[in-house]
Scaffold this active site. Structure first.
Site, PDB file in Angstrom:
ATOM      1  N   SER A  79       0.827  -1.197   0.000  1.00  0.00           N
ATOM      2  CA  SER A  79       0.000   0.000   0.000  1.00  0.00           C
ATOM      3  C   SER A  79       0.868   1.257   0.000  1.00  0.00           C
ATOM      4  O   SER A  79       1.737   1.404  -0.857  1.00  0.00           O
ATOM      5  CB  SER A  79      -0.957  -0.035   1.202  1.00  0.00           C
ATOM      6  OG  SER A  79      -2.039   0.834   1.015  1.00  0.00           O
ATOM      7  N   ASP A 195      -5.403  -3.840  -2.678  1.00  0.00           N
ATOM      8  CA  ASP A 195      -4.377  -3.533  -1.672  1.00  0.00           C
ATOM      9  C   ASP A 195      -3.766  -4.794  -1.055  1.00  0.00           C
ATOM     10  O   ASP A 195      -4.489  -5.697  -0.625  1.00  0.00           O
ATOM     11  CB  ASP A 195      -5.013  -2.676  -0.584  1.00  0.00           C
ATOM     12  CG  ASP A 195      -4.008  -1.961   0.292  1.00  0.00           C
ATOM     13  OD1 ASP A 195      -3.144  -2.642   0.876  1.00  0.00           O
ATOM     14  OD2 ASP A 195      -4.087  -0.724   0.381  1.00  0.00           O
TER      15      ASP A 195
END
Length: 312
Positions: A79, A195
């Site tokens: 991320s 993610d």
């Protein structure tokens, strides 16, 4: 008779001389230690976890490591950790990282739209994030970065962890940072990705699999408390925050050194006004962890150094 007597005396004299002669001592050559060259160096990996705006703490961590001359041989990020890690891997210096990161604003990353939220699979497309990476990081492909790098994403269809270590850097970061429900999933390498924090918010295992001898991991997922939840986006972000924090609990135990910047737990995931505060927290946490970092490195070197061989 005289002749016999003379021979006896001569024999006794010779025998006496042999018994009193000093022993011959052969000198021993001294043993010289031959140096084996410089001590071995461990492969040190920096693993940067997800946490949206708290990721500015990663900038402070990297600055402190650089000031202490801790060499980083591999960067792995999830991320926002993949974004900050890639900026550093491209130039290998914290000054450029700080300059680039502090230009970053929420509007540069989140292209929110009503149509996207209603008809798509997230509030934001993610095009802005990818475009920002392309315009601020000169290196196009991951394999050309100055420091070996990998971004971690999640296969949305099958729930697998996906390691992105080659090809488009901008696309890999976009996929790694595609928070479910916030960003639309990303089609990349024949997969639909979101993610990486969904499956592994601190991908220490990836660094180990890539040959890291020592892993320094940074956890910015602490303190999930949030009493200011007022809309669907807040719900999505808070649920994600909880998920990230929970999957960290097991994986962080495998770090050789874990850095957890304090005092940033109340920074909202989209609050980009706290950059300096987060960065300072990263610096202070790393300085506090420095004795442990040096200890781990010294122990590794001692365990892998060969004693000097004697020369003959």
């Amino acid at each position: 008779m005289r002749l016999i007597h003379s021979l006896v005396i001569a024999s006794l004299t010779l025998l006496s001389a042999c018994q009193t002669a000093p022993p011959v001592i052969v000198p021993q050559r001294p043993v010289v230690q031959v140096p084996q060259g410089p001590p071995p160096k461990p492969k040190i990996a920096l693993v940067l976890g997800g946490g949206a705006a708290r990721g500015f703490a990663h900038v402070g961590v990297i600055r402190a490591l650089e000031q202490e001359k801790i060499p980083i041989d591999l960067v792995v990020g999830t991320s926002v950790g993949s974004l900050i890690g890639a900026i550093y891997a491209a130039d290998r210096q914290s000054f450029e990282l700080e300059w680039t990161a502090f230009q970053l604003e929420k509007e540069d990353l989140f292209d929110f739209g009503v149509t996207t939220a209603v008809t798509g699979m997230g509030f934001a497309k993610g095009d802005k994030l990818e475009a920002w990476v392309k315009s601020h990081i000169k290196t196009t492909n991951i394999e050309n970065l100055k420091i070996p790098f990998a971004a971690v994403a999640t296969d949305l269809n099958w729930g697998y962890k996906v390691v992105l270590d080659k090809g488009s850097l901008a696309r890999a970061i976009r996929a790694s940072a595609a928070i479910p429900g916030v960003f639309q999933p990303v089609k990349h390498e024949g997969k639909i990705l979101v993610d990486g924090g969904v499956v592994d918010n601190i991908p220490i295992s990836v660094a180990k699999a890539k040959g890291a001898d020592i892993v320094i991991a940074v956890d910015i997922s602490a303190n999930v408390a949030n009493t200011n939840i007022t809309n669907l986006l807040d719900v999505t972000l808070q649920a994600t925050n909880i998920m990230f924090a929970l999957n960290v609990e097991q994986s962080k135990k495998n770090a050789d050194v874990l850095i957890a910047p304090a005092g940033i737990g109340d920074v909202a995931m989209l609050d980009f006004t706290q950059k300096k505060r987060c960065m300072q927290a990263g610096i202070e946490a790393t300085q506090k962890a420095m004795p442990a970092i040096h200890k781990v490195i010294e122990a590794w070197v001692a365990a892998h150094s060969q004693p000097a061989a004697p020369a003959h």
